[in-house]
Design a protein around this motif. Structure first.
Motif, PDB file in Angstrom:
ATOM      1  N   ASP A  65       0.858  -1.183   0.000  1.00 38.19           N
ATOM      2  CA  ASP A  65       0.000   0.000   0.000  1.00 38.19           C
ATOM      3  C   ASP A  65       0.897   1.238   0.000  1.00 38.19           C
ATOM      4  N   THR A  66       0.859   1.998  -1.089  1.00 35.28           N
ATOM      5  CA  THR A  66       1.766   3.145  -1.235  1.00 35.28           C
ATOM      6  C   THR A  66       1.604   4.167  -0.112  1.00 35.28           C
ATOM      7  N   SER A  67       0.426   4.287   0.462  1.00 31.39           N
ATOM      8  CA  SER A  67       0.230   5.263   1.537  1.00 31.39           C
ATOM      9  C   SER A  67       0.885   4.826   2.844  1.00 31.39           C
ATOM     10  N   ARG A  68       1.324   3.568   2.917  1.00 34.88           N
ATOM     11  CA  ARG A  68       1.939   3.043   4.152  1.00 34.88           C
ATOM     12  C   ARG A  68       3.385   2.600   3.943  1.00 34.88           C
ATOM     13  N   ARG A  69       3.969   2.894   2.813  1.00 33.29           N
ATOM     14  CA  ARG A  69       5.334   2.432   2.535  1.00 33.29           C
ATOM     15  C   ARG A  69       6.363   2.980   3.509  1.00 33.29           C
ATOM     16  N   SER A  70       6.091   4.130   4.078  1.00 33.07           N
ATOM     17  CA  SER A  70       7.064   4.726   5.004  1.00 33.07           C
ATOM     18  C   SER A  70       7.292   3.823   6.220  1.00 33.07           C
ATOM     19  N   GLU A  71       6.304   2.991   6.583  1.00 31.19           N
ATOM     20  CA  GLU A  71       6.464   2.072   7.714  1.00 31.19           C
ATOM     21  C   GLU A  71       7.599   1.076   7.454  1.00 31.19           C
ATOM     22  N   GLY A  72       7.609   0.515   6.258  1.00 29.17           N
ATOM     23  CA  GLY A  72       8.671  -0.434   5.918  1.00 29.17           C
ATOM     24  C   GLY A  72      10.031   0.218   5.853  1.00 29.17           C
ATOM     25  N   TRP A  73      10.088   1.417   5.263  1.00 31.02           N
ATOM     26  CA  TRP A  73      11.367   2.123   5.180  1.00 31.02           C
ATOM     27  C   TRP A  73      11.853   2.540   6.556  1.00 31.02           C
ATOM     28  N   ALA A  74      10.948   2.894   7.460  1.00 32.18           N
ATOM     29  CA  ALA A  74      11.339   3.206   8.842  1.00 32.18           C
ATOM     30  C   ALA A  74      11.951   1.973   9.506  1.00 32.18           C
ATOM     31  N   MET A  75      11.366   0.801   9.214  1.00 26.29           N
ATOM     32  CA  MET A  75      11.915  -0.444   9.763  1.00 26.29           C
ATOM     33  C   MET A  75      13.346  -0.667   9.254  1.00 26.29           C
ATOM     34  N   LEU A  76      13.572  -0.451   7.975  1.00 22.77           N
ATOM     35  CA  LEU A  76      14.922  -0.619   7.435  1.00 22.77           C
ATOM     36  C   LEU A  76      15.907   0.367   8.059  1.00 22.77           C
ATOM     37  N   ARG A  77      15.485   1.612   8.280  1.00 24.40           N
ATOM     38  CA  ARG A  77      16.371   2.585   8.933  1.00 24.40           C
ATOM     39  C   ARG A  77      16.734   2.109  10.332  1.00 24.40           C
ATOM     40  N   MET A  78      15.757   1.580  11.072  1.00 19.71           N
ATOM     41  CA  MET A  78      16.032   1.063  12.408  1.00 19.71           C
ATOM     42  C   MET A  78      17.016  -0.111  12.337  1.00 19.71           C
ATOM     43  N   LEU A  79      16.797  -1.018  11.395  1.00 20.19           N
ATOM     44  CA  LEU A  79      17.691  -2.170  11.261  1.00 20.19           C
ATOM     45  C   LEU A  79      19.108  -1.736  10.899  1.00 20.19           C
ATOM     46  N   SER A  80      19.235  -0.680  10.103  1.00 23.72           N
ATOM     47  CA  SER A  80      20.573  -0.232   9.696  1.00 23.72           C
ATOM     48  C   SER A  80      21.354   0.369  10.853  1.00 23.72           C
ATOM     49  N   SER A  81      20.684   0.706  11.941  1.00 24.07           N
ATOM     50  CA  SER A  81      21.376   1.296  13.089  1.00 24.07           C
ATOM     51  C   SER A  81      21.901   0.237  14.058  1.00 24.07           C
ATOM     52  N   LYS A  82      21.650  -1.026  13.781  1.00 29.74           N
ATOM     53  CA  LYS A  82      22.128  -2.093  14.662  1.00 29.74           C
ATOM     54  C   LYS A  82      23.653  -2.184  14.582  1.00 29.74           C
ATOM     55  N   PRO A  83      24.267  -2.880  15.549  1.00 35.11           N
ATOM     56  CA  PRO A  83      25.735  -2.998  15.523  1.00 35.11           C
ATOM     57  C   PRO A  83      26.234  -3.471  14.156  1.00 35.11           C
ATOM     58  N   LYS A  84      27.337  -2.887  13.757  1.00 34.91           N
ATOM     59  CA  LYS A  84      27.847  -3.111  12.405  1.00 34.91           C
ATOM     60  C   LYS A  84      28.514  -4.480  12.258  1.00 34.91           C
ATOM     61  N   MET A  85      28.098  -5.157  11.234  1.00 39.83           N
ATOM     62  CA  MET A  85      28.733  -6.378  10.738  1.00 39.83           C
ATOM     63  C   MET A  85      28.296  -6.476   9.285  1.00 39.83           C
ATOM     64  N   PRO A  86      28.911  -7.302   8.490  1.00 39.11           N
ATOM     65  CA  PRO A  86      28.450  -7.415   7.097  1.00 39.11           C
ATOM     66  C   PRO A  86      26.944  -7.692   7.075  1.00 39.11           C
ATOM     67  N   TRP A  87      26.237  -7.029   6.155  1.00 43.56           N
ATOM     68  CA  TRP A  87      24.773  -7.088   6.140  1.00 43.56           C
ATOM     69  C   TRP A  87      24.278  -7.234   4.710  1.00 43.56           C
TER      70      TRP A  87
END
Length: 160
Positions: free
Chosen positions: A128-150
């Protein structure tokens, strides 16, 4: 060779070994034809880890499918009854630790506890294009986890 770390993100070297992965938006595994098609893809590609989106399946159904395809590990985010559903399957030879999950993702550590550990995220973007920001917010949160190859793969439901 040492790892390079940068404040605010950056990169880390890739794991020293390669591994075949498969991500597939299967649009439902409730019929034999879809399961057979998945089996054909797996036989042709021989992936060690498979991420499935839109499974439209329960945990028990996914475990049965995983067993039939010779995957000994299975983690499922069940369908909400109207669609959706995620699954991550892996071969017995792979050491996979679940880190987090939601209706948009399954995040694991592969080869956890070893110097070859790396993160793998199977991602399913909001259709649903009106809710896509939810998924992208999840990816931003995941990218802030401790660094290792991803490695992040799946169906982003976006033109990238």
């Amino acid at each position: 060779m040492g790892r390079k770390e940068f404040s605010g993100g950056g990169w880390v070297p890739a794991p020293p070994k390669s591994m075949k992965l498969l991500a597939w938006n299967c649009r439902g595994l409730g019929n034999r034809c879809a399961v057979d098609e998945l089996g054909d893809i797996i036989q042709a590609q021989d992936p060690k880890i498979v991420f499935l989106s839109e499974t439209w399946s329960t945990k028990d159904q996914m475990e049965h499918i995983g067993d039939s395809l010779d995957f000994k590990g299975c983690f499922t985010v069940p369908s909400d009854g109207r669609g959706g559903g995620l699954a991550l399957l892996w071969k017995a030879s792979e050491n996979v630790w679940l880190d987090s999950f939601s209706k948009y993702h399954i995040d694991v550590i592969v080869h956890g506890g070893s110097e070859d550990a790396w993160r793998l995220t199977g991602f399913y973007g909001e259709p649903d294009t009106s809710r896509r920001s939810e998924g992208w917010a999840m990816l931003r949160m995941l990218s802030s986890k401790p660094k290792m190859p991803w490695c992040c793969f799946g169906d982003f439901n976006e033109l990238l």
